[in-house]
Design a protein around this motif. Structure first.
Motif, PDB file in Angstrom:
ATOM      1  N   LYS A 151    -119.008  19.870 -26.073  1.00 43.90           N
ATOM      2  CA  LYS A 151    -119.754  20.011 -24.817  1.00 43.90           C
ATOM      3  C   LYS A 151    -119.616  20.849 -23.510  1.00 43.90           C
ATOM      4  CE  LYS A 151    -122.993  17.344 -22.037  1.00 43.90           C
ATOM      5  NZ  LYS A 151    -122.804  18.340 -20.288  1.00 43.90           N
ATOM      6  N   GLN A 209    -115.151  18.080 -22.136  1.00 43.85           N
ATOM      7  CA  GLN A 209    -115.606  17.093 -23.146  1.00 43.85           C
ATOM      8  C   GLN A 209    -116.531  17.168 -24.620  1.00 43.85           C
ATOM      9  OE1 GLN A 209    -118.394  15.004 -19.532  1.00 43.85           O
ATOM     10  NE2 GLN A 209    -118.954  17.026 -19.420  1.00 43.85           N
ATOM     11  N   ILE A 248    -119.273  15.514 -27.478  1.00 47.27           N
ATOM     12  CA  ILE A 248    -120.681  15.045 -27.979  1.00 47.27           C
ATOM     13  C   ILE A 248    -119.978  14.336 -28.907  1.00 47.27           C
ATOM     14  CG2 ILE A 248    -123.097  14.563 -28.601  1.00 47.27           C
ATOM     15  CD1 ILE A 248    -122.760  15.585 -25.748  1.00 47.27           C
ATOM     16  N   VAL A 281    -125.329   8.280 -29.655  1.00 47.20           N
ATOM     17  CA  VAL A 281    -124.281   9.443 -28.985  1.00 47.20           C
ATOM     18  C   VAL A 281    -123.810   8.987 -28.019  1.00 47.20           C
ATOM     19  CG1 VAL A 281    -125.262  11.400 -30.738  1.00 47.20           C
ATOM     20  CG2 VAL A 281    -126.083  11.093 -28.147  1.00 47.20           C
ATOM     21  N   ARG A 282    -122.627   9.471 -27.515  1.00 44.93           N
ATOM     22  CA  ARG A 282    -121.740   9.348 -26.391  1.00 44.93           C
ATOM     23  C   ARG A 282    -121.796  10.791 -25.529  1.00 44.93           C
ATOM     24  NH1 ARG A 282    -118.611   4.332 -25.142  1.00 44.93           N
ATOM     25  NH2 ARG A 282    -119.685   3.954 -23.472  1.00 44.93           N
ATOM     26  N   ILE A 283    -120.689  10.393 -24.601  1.00 41.28           N
ATOM     27  CA  ILE A 283    -119.778  11.302 -24.725  1.00 41.28           C
ATOM     28  C   ILE A 283    -118.559  10.807 -23.730  1.00 41.28           C
ATOM     29  CG2 ILE A 283    -119.472  12.856 -22.373  1.00 41.28           C
ATOM     30  CD1 ILE A 283    -122.250  13.157 -21.455  1.00 41.28           C
ATOM     31  N   PHE A 306    -124.542   8.660 -21.670  1.00 41.97           N
ATOM     32  CA  PHE A 306    -126.229  10.622 -21.564  1.00 41.97           C
ATOM     33  C   PHE A 306    -127.026   9.130 -20.821  1.00 41.97           C
ATOM     34  CE2 PHE A 306    -124.860  13.286 -25.105  1.00 41.97           C
ATOM     35  CZ  PHE A 306    -124.717  14.246 -24.280  1.00 41.97           C
ATOM     36  N   CYS A 365    -124.733  14.409 -35.868  1.00 40.81           N
ATOM     37  CA  CYS A 365    -125.274  14.948 -34.869  1.00 40.81           C
ATOM     38  C   CYS A 365    -124.295  16.083 -34.269  1.00 40.81           C
ATOM     39  CB  CYS A 365    -125.156  14.057 -33.385  1.00 40.81           C
ATOM     40  SG  CYS A 365    -123.084  13.938 -32.567  1.00 40.81           S
ATOM     41  N   TYR A 403    -124.510  19.753 -30.732  1.00 40.29           N
ATOM     42  CA  TYR A 403    -124.633  20.046 -29.752  1.00 40.29           C
ATOM     43  C   TYR A 403    -125.451  21.207 -29.151  1.00 40.29           C
ATOM     44  CZ  TYR A 403    -124.824  19.933 -24.626  1.00 40.29           C
ATOM     45  OH  TYR A 403    -124.827  20.358 -22.570  1.00 40.29           O
ATOM     46  N   ASP A 411    -128.612  22.926 -23.058  1.00 38.24           N
ATOM     47  CA  ASP A 411    -128.369  21.368 -22.990  1.00 38.24           C
ATOM     48  C   ASP A 411    -129.052  20.411 -24.274  1.00 38.24           C
ATOM     49  OD1 ASP A 411    -126.972  18.922 -22.022  1.00 38.24           O
ATOM     50  OD2 ASP A 411    -128.227  19.566 -19.940  1.00 38.24           O
ATOM     51  N   VAL A 425    -129.061  18.107 -27.393  1.00 44.99           N
ATOM     52  CA  VAL A 425    -127.916  16.789 -28.957  1.00 44.99           C
ATOM     53  C   VAL A 425    -129.058  17.223 -29.621  1.00 44.99           C
ATOM     54  CG1 VAL A 425    -127.315  14.999 -29.181  1.00 44.99           C
ATOM     55  CG2 VAL A 425    -126.989  15.136 -26.447  1.00 44.99           C
TER      56      VAL A 425
END
Length: 580
Positions: free
Chosen positions: A425, A429, A431, A441-443, A453, A469, A471, A476, A478
Motif C-alpha cells: 500500500k 503497509q 493490502i 481485504v485488510r490492511i 478498511f 487483490c 492496489y 487510492d 483497491v
C-alpha cells in the motif's frame, strides 16, 4: 429605506424618443416625467444621473429618497451632450413593468425598476442605484467574458478532437484491408473471406461511431454558437454601452453562462476517441474450420475516454520456461505468488513444494530455498526484502534475497487472519486478500498490526484462491478479482464507491496486477488471456498469450515487463513479455 420608497413617485419611463436626447436649442423643453402622465410642464432642470429633463415638482422627488439625493442637475437651457444609449435590445428594461432598470437590490441580488423598488423591495435594506455600482465595474475583469472565452476554447477543442477522431477512424478503417492484403497472397481464399468479414464489422462500427460523434458535435456546435452570440453581445456592450448597461448584461447572462459552462465542461470531460485496428496473432495456427469460425487475428473496435487513450499497448514474448518437477520436489510446482524485485529479478513461491525461488532477467533460476510452511503469495518490500503469506498458517514471514541470490529468513510474525494475495500500500503497509474473513481485504503493517478498511465492501467471505487483490497507489483504489463470479471490482477509497466489471473476456480471474498508466492486468484463466482494464472499468484490450490457464501475473517497477505463470498441470510455464 421603506419610508423613503413609500414617498417615491412612480417613475413611468416613456419609451426612448426624440425627447430623450437633449438638443442644442432647449427652449420650450418639457418635463419628461410629466409627459409620461400626459401632462405638459416646462422643464426647469436636467438630471445628469436620471438622464431626464424635469420640472420643479418632479425635482423635489430627489429630496425624498436618499439614494437619489446625490444626483447632479444643470439648467434645462444648458447644452448637454448626452451619450447616446447603446441598443442592448431591451435588456435594460424590467421584464415585469417594462421600465428602465435603475436600481439593484443587494439583499435579493435583483435588478429593479422604480416600481420594483417601491413594490417588491420596500423592506430591503440595500437598494442601490445601478449607476453607482456600474461605476466600479471593470470591463477588463469581466468574469462572464472569461467564462465565455473558456467555453469557446473548450468547445473548439471538442470540435477539433471530434474531427481528428473522424479522420483517424477513417484512416484506421481504411488501413485494415491493406493490413490483411499483405498476408492474403499465401492463403488467398481465406483472406478474401476474412477481409469481407472484418471490414463489414469495422464499417458497421464506423457508421455507429459517426452517428455518435455527429450527435456530440451537434450539441457542441449549439454550445459554441451560443457562446459566440453571447460574446458578441458582451463585447459590443463593453465597446459601445454605458457602465450600467454592462452591469445589466453581466447580471442577466450570469445563470445562463453558468449552465453553458457546466454543459461544455461535461462534454470536455467525457471526450471519446473512436479507433479501429486489426492485428494478426503472433502465431497463426489454422485449424480445419471455416474462416467464419476461426479468425486469425483480432479486430479492436473501441471508444476511449481522454484519460484512457494512453493505455493502448501490446505484449511481446521475451522468454519462456517450462516448470518441471526436480529431484527434490514432491510434485509438479505450482507458483501461487510471483513478483519483480526492483533490479529486475523475479521471486516466486511454489505452493506445492514449499519453496521460494529467484529468477534472473532471462528467467534462469538462480536461487531457491526450502520453506517450513506452505507459501501462498509474495511481494517485494525493498531492494532485497520480500514478504510471504501462507494460506494454511496464521503467519507472514520476511526474507532477504541477496544480490548473490542467497535467500535468508529475517523475521516473522503471527496474524489473526489467513491471507492469500499481498501487495504494498505504501512504505509501511500492505493490502492483503483474506481467507474465510468477513471482509475481502485488510490492511497489514510491516510490524504485524492488522486493521480493516473504512470503506464498504461486499458482505461475503472467500475461501482459499477464490479472490485476488491489488492496489493502485495514485488513486487510492483497491482491485478485487472474484474468481468464481467472473467479476473484477474496483473500489475507490476516496469516494467509497465501486465499479463492477463483468465481460465475456473475463472468465475465472485468478491474478491481478497494476500495469502502465495504472491500468489493471487480469489473468483470465478461462480464456487463456490477459485482459487490460482502465480504472473506470473499461475493457481496453484482451491479449491471447498462448499459455493454458494463466494464473498469476506481476509487472516490473518501470512497467515495461510482465511475467505470467499458469496452473495447467503437465504444461506449467513461466513466461515474460515486453510491454509496449
Amino acid at each position: 429605506m421603506a419610508d423613503s420608497l413609500g414617498k417615491l413617485k412612480e417613475d413611468d419611463e416613456a419609451p426612448c424618443s426624440g425627447n430623450d436626447e437633449v438638443p442644442g436649442s432647449i427652449k420650450g423643453i418639457l418635463c419628461q416625467s410629466c409627459l409620461s402622465k400626459d401632462k405638459q410642464t416646462e422643464a426647469e432642470k436636467f438630471c445628469l444621473d436620471c438622464n431626464e429633463h424635469q420640472c420643479t415638482e418632479c425635482i423635489k422627488v430627489h429630496n425624498v429618497l436618499s439614494i437619489v439625493k446625490t444626483h447632479k442637475f444643470v439648467n434645462a437651457d444648458t447644452d448637454v451632450m448626452k451619450q447616446r444609449s447603446f441598443d442592448i435590445k431591451g435588456l435594460e428594461r424590467c421584464n415585469q413593468h417594462k421600465k428602465l432598470i435603475k436600481f439593484f437590490c443587494e439583499d435579493e441580488n435583483q435588478l429593479c425598476c422604480s416600481t420594483c423598488a417601491i413594490v417588491d423591495h420596500r423592506k430591503c435594506e440595500s437598494v442601490v442605484e445601478v449607476q453607482k455600482l456600474a461605476g466600479n465595474l471593470m470591463s477588463s475583469n469581466s468574469l462572464i467574458k472569461e467564462k465565455l472565452l473558456a467555453i469557446k476554447e473548450k468547445a473548439e477543442g471538442i470540435i477539433e478532437q471530434i474531427m481528428s477522431s473522424r479522420e483517424k477512424l477513417d484512416q484506421d478503417v481504411n488501413r485494415i484491408p491493406e493490413t490483411i492484403k499483405q498476408v492474403r497472397d499465401e492463403v488467398i481464399r481465406m483472406f478474401e473471406d476474412l477481409e469481407v468479414s472484418i471490414v463489414k464489422r469495422a464499417k458497421s462500427f464506423q457508421a455507429e461511431s459517426h452517428t455518435k460523434l455527429t450527435k456530440r458535435q451537434t450539441r457542441t456546435d449549439n454550445y459554441l454558437s451560443d457562446a459566440r452570440t453571447r460574446l458578441e453581445t458582451i463585447d459590443s456592450v463593453y465597446r459601445n454601452g454605458s457602465s450600467a448597461q454592462q452591469f445589466i448584461v453581466e447580471h442577466i447572462m450570469e445563470n445562463d453562462v453558468k449552465t453553458l459552462y457546466t454543459n461544455v465542461s461535461e462534454e470536455y470531460q467525457n471526450l471519446e476517441t473512436a479507433s479501429a485496428s486489426f492485428h494478426f496473432d503472433e502465431t497463426i495456427n489454422l485449424p480445419p474450420l471455416p474462416i467464419t469460425e476461426y479468425v486469425p487475428g483480432q479486430l479492436t473496435l473501441q471508444f476511449l475516454r481522454q484519460g484512457d487513450m494512453s493505455a493502448d499497448m501490446s505484449l511481446t514474448p521475451v522468454s519462456s520456461i517450462d516448470l518441471k518437477k526436480t529431484g527434490d520436489d514432491r510434485s509438479e510446482p505450482l507458483y501461487t505468488g510471483i513478483d519483480f524485485l526492483p533490479d529486475g529479478r523475479v521471486v516466486a513461491v511454489d505452493n506445492e513444494n514449499k519453496k521460494c525461488l529467484v529468477y534472473n532477467e532471462k528467467l534462469e533460476k538462480v536461487g531457491s530455498c526450502q520453506l517450513s510452511y506452505v507459501p501462498q503469495s509474495v511481494v517485494a518490500v525493498t531492494e532485497e526484502e520480500v514478504a510471504i503469506t501462507s494460506g494454511s498458517d496464521y503467519r507472514v514471514e520476511f526474507f532477504k534475497v541477496r544480490k548473490s541470490n542467497e535467500i535468508i529468513s529475517l523475521r516473522k510474525f503471527e496474524v489473526k487472519t489467513k491471507y492469500d494475495s499481498i501487495c504494498l500500500k505504501d512504505n509501511r503497509q500492505f493490502i492483503v486478500g483474506t481467507i474465510d474473513y468477513q471482509r475481502p481485504v485488510r490492511i497489514l503493517t510491516l510490524t504485524g498490526v492488522e486493521k480493516d478498511f473504512s470503506m464498504m465492501f461486499s458482505n461475503k467471505t472467500y475461501s482459499l484462491d477464490a479472490n485476488a487483490c491489488t492496489y493502485i497507489r495514485s488513486s487510492d483504489k483497491v482491485v478485487i478479482a472474484e474468481r468464481y463470479e467472473h467479476t473484477v471490482y474496483i473500489y475507490d477509497a476516496k469516494t467509497n464507491t465501486k465499479v463492477e466489471v463483468k465481460d465475456d473476456r473475463i472468465q475465472n480471474p485468478c491474478g491481478v496486477a497494476v500495469g502502465p498508466s495504472d491500468t489493471i492486468f487480469v489473468c483470465s484463466n478461462g480464456t487463456d488471456s490477459i485482459v487490460q482494464i482502465s480504472q473506470t472499468g473499461q475493457i481496453l484490450s484482451s491479449h491471447k498469450i498462448y499459455m493454458d490457464l494463466p494464473y498469476k501475473a506481476c509487472v516490473s517497477r518501470d512497467k515495461s515487463f510482465l511475467v505470467v505463470t499458469n496452473s495447467c498441470i503437465g504444461n506449467l510455464k513461466l513466461k515474460k513479455f515486453k510491454i509496449s
